[in-house]
Write a protein that holds these residues in place. Structure first.
Motif, PDB file in Angstrom:
ATOM      1  N   PHE A  28      29.261  27.736  39.918  1.00 57.36           N
ATOM      2  CA  PHE A  28      29.804  27.112  41.006  1.00 57.36           C
ATOM      3  C   PHE A  28      29.041  25.846  41.327  1.00 57.36           C
ATOM      4  N   ARG A  29      29.836  24.937  42.327  1.00 60.66           N
ATOM      5  CA  ARG A  29      29.248  23.734  42.863  1.00 60.66           C
ATOM      6  C   ARG A  29      28.834  24.267  43.999  1.00 60.66           C
ATOM      7  N   LYS A  30      27.050  24.227  44.448  1.00 61.02           N
ATOM      8  CA  LYS A  30      26.533  24.794  45.403  1.00 61.02           C
ATOM      9  C   LYS A  30      27.172  24.361  46.618  1.00 61.02           C
ATOM     10  N   GLU A  31      27.290  22.807  46.982  1.00 61.37           N
ATOM     11  CA  GLU A  31      27.871  22.045  48.109  1.00 61.37           C
ATOM     12  C   GLU A  31      29.216  22.807  48.648  1.00 61.37           C
ATOM     13  N   THR A  32      30.107  23.082  47.424  1.00 60.56           N
ATOM     14  CA  THR A  32      31.228  23.678  48.059  1.00 60.56           C
ATOM     15  C   THR A  32      31.408  24.942  48.246  1.00 60.56           C
ATOM     16  N   VAL A  33      30.421  25.928  47.828  1.00 57.40           N
ATOM     17  CA  VAL A  33      30.283  27.207  48.217  1.00 57.40           C
ATOM     18  C   VAL A  33      29.678  27.098  49.698  1.00 57.40           C
ATOM     19  N   ILE A  34      28.652  26.584  49.823  1.00 58.40           N
ATOM     20  CA  ILE A  34      28.070  26.535  51.221  1.00 58.40           C
ATOM     21  C   ILE A  34      29.147  25.677  52.253  1.00 58.40           C
ATOM     22  N   ALA A  35      30.018  24.780  51.820  1.00 57.67           N
ATOM     23  CA  ALA A  35      30.943  24.413  52.735  1.00 57.67           C
ATOM     24  C   ALA A  35      31.962  25.417  53.379  1.00 57.67           C
ATOM     25  N   VAL A  36      32.373  26.369  52.232  1.00 51.63           N
ATOM     26  CA  VAL A  36      33.400  27.426  52.530  1.00 51.63           C
ATOM     27  C   VAL A  36      32.818  28.616  53.165  1.00 51.63           C
ATOM     28  N   GLY A  37      31.059  28.588  53.191  1.00 52.17           N
ATOM     29  CA  GLY A  37      30.776  29.657  54.043  1.00 52.17           C
ATOM     30  C   GLY A  37      29.958  30.712  53.120  1.00 52.17           C
ATOM     31  N   GLY A  38      29.714  30.266  51.897  1.00 53.38           N
ATOM     32  CA  GLY A  38      29.137  31.239  51.162  1.00 53.38           C
ATOM     33  C   GLY A  38      29.797  32.503  50.750  1.00 53.38           C
ATOM     34  N   TYR A  39      29.191  33.660  50.223  1.00 52.71           N
ATOM     35  CA  TYR A  39      29.621  34.686  49.960  1.00 52.71           C
ATOM     36  C   TYR A  39      29.971  35.673  51.240  1.00 52.71           C
ATOM     37  N   HIS A  40      30.976  36.421  51.341  1.00 50.77           N
ATOM     38  CA  HIS A  40      31.243  37.156  52.513  1.00 50.77           C
ATOM     39  C   HIS A  40      30.569  38.760  52.214  1.00 50.77           C
ATOM     40  N   ILE A  41      29.663  38.921  53.172  1.00 51.96           N
ATOM     41  CA  ILE A  41      28.959  40.055  53.052  1.00 51.96           C
ATOM     42  C   ILE A  41      29.767  41.540  53.366  1.00 51.96           C
ATOM     43  N   ASP A  42      30.811  41.211  54.015  1.00 49.96           N
ATOM     44  CA  ASP A  42      31.929  42.385  54.460  1.00 49.96           C
ATOM     45  C   ASP A  42      32.782  42.651  53.268  1.00 49.96           C
TER      46      ASP A  42
END
Lengths: 352, 469
Positions: free
Chosen positions: B257-271
């Motif tokens: 994954f492109r890190k900045e994209t994942v951070i921009a969408v809020g990362g992994y959801h923990i719930d």
């Protein structure tokens, strides 16, 4: 009482559905088995071919006089793949001897014919081999392939043209490098790196593109960075003077190696783009003087992790700044993030 | 007034049309996969030649979340350290394992505490410590409070230094060239934000020094059945979706994954228990909503070998968990469905997922129950009953053998003729019980999701049954 029987339309449909699925499945099974049998036969043939041809080719590479076995028609592609393998892994005299072997075996005309009529896989191998053989007779066909719909084939054709005659190929290939964005960048970089002539022409093109502020410049600069030319790049100064594009400035800063560019680098230290600041911090680490220490300390207080990290790395790597000075900076810094970063980078220099 | 007979006829038509629709979709996916493979395979022979690094390879952070992986963690990391790639780092995230995972890592890789200037882009459970290896400068270990796999991955993203991150399961074994292969789409197209690799079943394979030495089939029947399932899911499922730009799943076991994209969408959801699918769906939803140009691709040849469950209970838990994850991901990103800018993900893949993957178990199990009940009540003749079973099995066989053909045309990983024969037999056998059981497990997962049960990592009984060479 039977409500649903065989005569029911839904049951009839189900039957035909099942019957046609099973029929197609049986055809698929037959195809899978045939493919496996073909594969086994192919592998057996390939190993027999390698057994017969690899030893004489290896002796040929060593410079021995060799009598080659008879080349059967169904051995040709195996030989071409083996030759390409040697071409891609050998350099100098050894590569010339492989070419001589291919000449002795009169493979040139066959390769030229495959280049025009073979399957895509075969054409790729033929184009590669003809390039390594510096086969001028295939020039026109390779030239026409520059605009082929397959990016894999066109980029290999470009490379082969460069291998055959780099000077003549440069004028053909560079415009296509600019226009064909579908060419795989790693292959492009390998091609440019391989030929000093093409590299020179390419860099001159980039210098002209900077003057004319061409819209495709960012892509060209990414290529320049990947090539990592071993020579001064005066156009970088022009780029830093002219451009206001963060990506281009960052690329330019990454490529600066000349202390005369220091003022230009310093002038970008307050750039609003954090990506530029990261590169300023790195460039000051390479070229900076004692006068740049306060500038780097200021960058160490950036809100961006990467700016802090590069600034810390640069400070610690400056040759005139000893460990005591770094400890002093840590002690005097009020920003806990800057302090933590210096500690981290210090630890990185200690940990192998 | 509608009679029982009418109800039976209508329901029969419903199930028949449903089976026809789902299998038509599979057939289309199969055609797309074949087209993909046809465009992907040429030039492979040349690409197998020794490659020179172009200098363009983007550095990669490999994130390895670990929870009670004491038995396999050291060999997995050892193999990852030997990957062919110019610049990468490995970040193991120990999610407060209750076994000796951390101790094993400290001992095997000579870890020492490291004063990391940790960035908290994404909120996670508390970090207890960060270690680095004195022998491998590109290996770091984050020790943190338990927060689940998604939380561990978020901590890894926070610590990652490179622009791309590769999420890998701790029990996965990557091929040496996996990173080189999976990074290619990122080098060729700057719009690529995520790429998924193929997961294959590693049970029974021979590994040595953390690397796969010989591909073998598992002796355990359950694992063998999953070999066929994985072939089908990856070779024509994801390949087909990728071809039309509707890829909704990138496996958590191996994805870049492109890190900045994942951070921009809020990362992994923990719930959610399906954090991998949820993330991919959210990336689609957010980027499409913001009209950003992007691509997500699936690649058939970067392969990660993973250990699959070999006992019924673990397998049932895994399948139920997947179904819960699917439910959570789809409902959480329902905004993508038929959205104005939804494209293939919103207009084709999402409806398919809802109809055939999410509600599929309900319809399939109901269909089986209905057929059996009708037959038992004497409302369906033996012949008609057998015809319906024949149709269901025929269509299923067609889908499975299509993927087997695709495998044979492209990668033919299982070299021995005996392996191929065994896989072919398994493809047939799985239709007599296993697929039905799987539907029941998935239905159970769906019910679990509806009544909500506490989520956990769903610990799998781990055996050291990968043959060490």
């Amino acid at each position: 009482m039977e409500f649903v029987a065989l005569s029911d339309p839904s049951v009839r449909l189900a039957f035909w559905l099942g019957a046609s699925s099973v029929t197609i499945t049986l055809i698929l099974i037959f195809r899978v088995v045939m493919l496996r049998l073909f594969l086994l036969r192919r592998e057996r043939h390939s190993s027999q071919f390698t057994e017969r041809w690899q030893p004489p080719l290896l002796r040929c590479i060593m410079g021995d006089h060799v009598e080659f076995p008879t080349l059967h028609a169904n051995d040709e592609m195996d030989l071409i793949y083996l030759a390409v393998h040697f071409h891609e892994t050998l350099r100098g005299d050894a590569k010339d001897r492989i070419n001589q072997a291919l000449q002795i075996l009169e493979l040139g005309p066959r390769l030229r014919s495959i280049l025009q009529d073979g399957s895509l896989d075969e054409r790729l191998a033929a184009a590669t081999a003809l390039g390594h053989m510096q086969d001028h007779l295939s020039w026109d066909v390779l030239k026409s392939l520059l605009n082929d719909g397959s990016s894999a084939l066109s980029v290999i054709a470009a490379r082969s043209l460069v291998l055959i005659d780099a000077e003549a190929a440069s004028t053909l290939v560079i415009p296509v490098i600019i226009s064909r964005r579908d060419w795989p960048t790693p292959k492009l970089v390998t091609m440019i790196k391989e030929s000093a002539v093409l590299q020179q022409e390419f860099l001159q093109q980039v210098a002209r593109d900077i003057q004319h502020r061409q819209p495709y410049l960012p892509r060209m600069m990414r290529l320049v960075e990947a090539i990592r030319p071993n020579q001064p790049l005066p156009f970088i100064r022009d780029l830093l003077n002219i451009s206001d594009d963060a990506e281009l400035i960052s690329a330019g800063l990454r490529l600066t190696r000349d202390p005369e560019d220091l003022d230009l680098i310093r002038g970008r230290a307050d750039d609003r783009h954090l990506a530029v600041q990261v590169q300023v911090a790195s460039a000051l680490g390479r070229l900076g003087t004692e006068a740049d220490v306060p500038r780097l300390i200021a960058l160490l207080n950036s809100r961006e992790w990467w700016v802090r990290y590069r600034a810390a790395q640069s400070l610690i790597n400056l040759p005139f700044l000893g460990r005591d000075s770094i400890t002093q900076i840590i002690g005097e810094t009020n920003d806990p993030f800057a302090r933590d970063m210096l500690k981290q980078v210090l630890a990185e220099t200690v940990t192998p | 007034m509608i009679s029982w007979h009418d109800i039976i006829i209508i329901s029969q038509w419903f199930f028949l049309i449903y089976f026809l629709a789902i299998n038509s979709c599979y057939l289309m996916l199969n055609i797309f996969s074949t087209l993909y493979v046809r465009s992907y395979m040429p030039g492979k022979t040349l690409e197998e030649l020794p490659q020179i690094y172009s200098g363009l390879e983007l550095p990669i952070s490999i994130l390895v979340p670990a929870y009670n992986e004491e038995k396999s963690i050291a060999s997995s990391i050892q193999s990852m350290l030997q990957l062919n790639y110019p610049l990468f780092e490995i970040i193991v995230i120990n999610d407060e394992s209750t076994d000796g995972t951390l101790r094993e890592l400290i001992e095997k890789f000579s870890l020492v505490p490291f004063p990391e200037a940790y960035r908290a882009h994404l909120k996670t459970a508390a970090i207890l410590g960060i270690y680095c290896s004195t022998r491998h400068p590109n290996l770091r270990v984050i020790d943190k409070r338990n927060g689940g796999k998604a939380d561990a991955l978020n901590a890894g993203i926070n610590a990652a230094r490179y622009p791309l991150f590769c999420a890998v399961d701790a029990d996965s074994v990557l091929q040496r060239t996996s990173l080189q292969r999976i990074v290619r789409p990122f080098l060729e197209d700057h719009r690529v934000v995520a790429a998924g690799g193929t997961i294959r079943v590693g049970n029974g394979c021979k590994i040595s020094g953390g690397f796969l030495q010989e591909i073998r089939l598992p002796s355990n029947p359950l694992a063998l059945l999953q070999v066929v399932e994985y072939l089908r899911a990856f070779l024509f499922g994801r390949l087909g979706w990728s071809y039309i730009g509707g890829l909704l799943i990138i496996s958590g076991a191996f994805g870049l994954f492109r890190k900045e994209t994942v951070i921009a969408v809020g990362g992994y959801h923990i719930d959610t228990v399906g954090e991998d699918m949820e993330l991919v769906l959210r990336i689609h939803r957010v980027l499409r909503k913001n009209k950003k140009a992007y691509r997500m691709v699936f690649l058939p040849d970067p392969v990660a070998w993973t250990e699959v469950p070999e006992d019924f209970r673990s397998l049932m838990n895994q399948r139920a968990r997947w179904q819960r994850g699917l439910s959570e991901s789809l409902i959480g990103n329902i905004g993508l469905l038929f959205s104005r800018n939804g494209g293939a993900p919103g207009w084709i893949a999402f409806p398919f997922m809802i109809l055939f993957e999410w509600l599929g178990p309900v319809i399939e199990v109901s269909g089986y129950i209905l057929m059996i009940t009708l037959y038992w009540l004497g409302l369906l003749s033996v012949t008609a009953f057998l015809v319906f079973i024949f149709a269901a099995i025929g269509l299923s066989l067609l889908a499975s053998f299509s993927s087997l053909l695709l495998e044979e045309v492209s990668f033919h990983m299982y070299k021995r003729p005996r392996h191929l024969a065994l896989i072919m037999v398994t493809v047939i056998i799985e239709n007599f019980g296993f697929r039905q059981l799987n539907s029941i497990w998935r239905l159970y997962g769906l019910i679990q999701w509806m009544v909500y049960r506490k989520r956990n990592w769903g610990a799998m009984k781990r055996k050291e049954h990968w043959e060490k060479g």
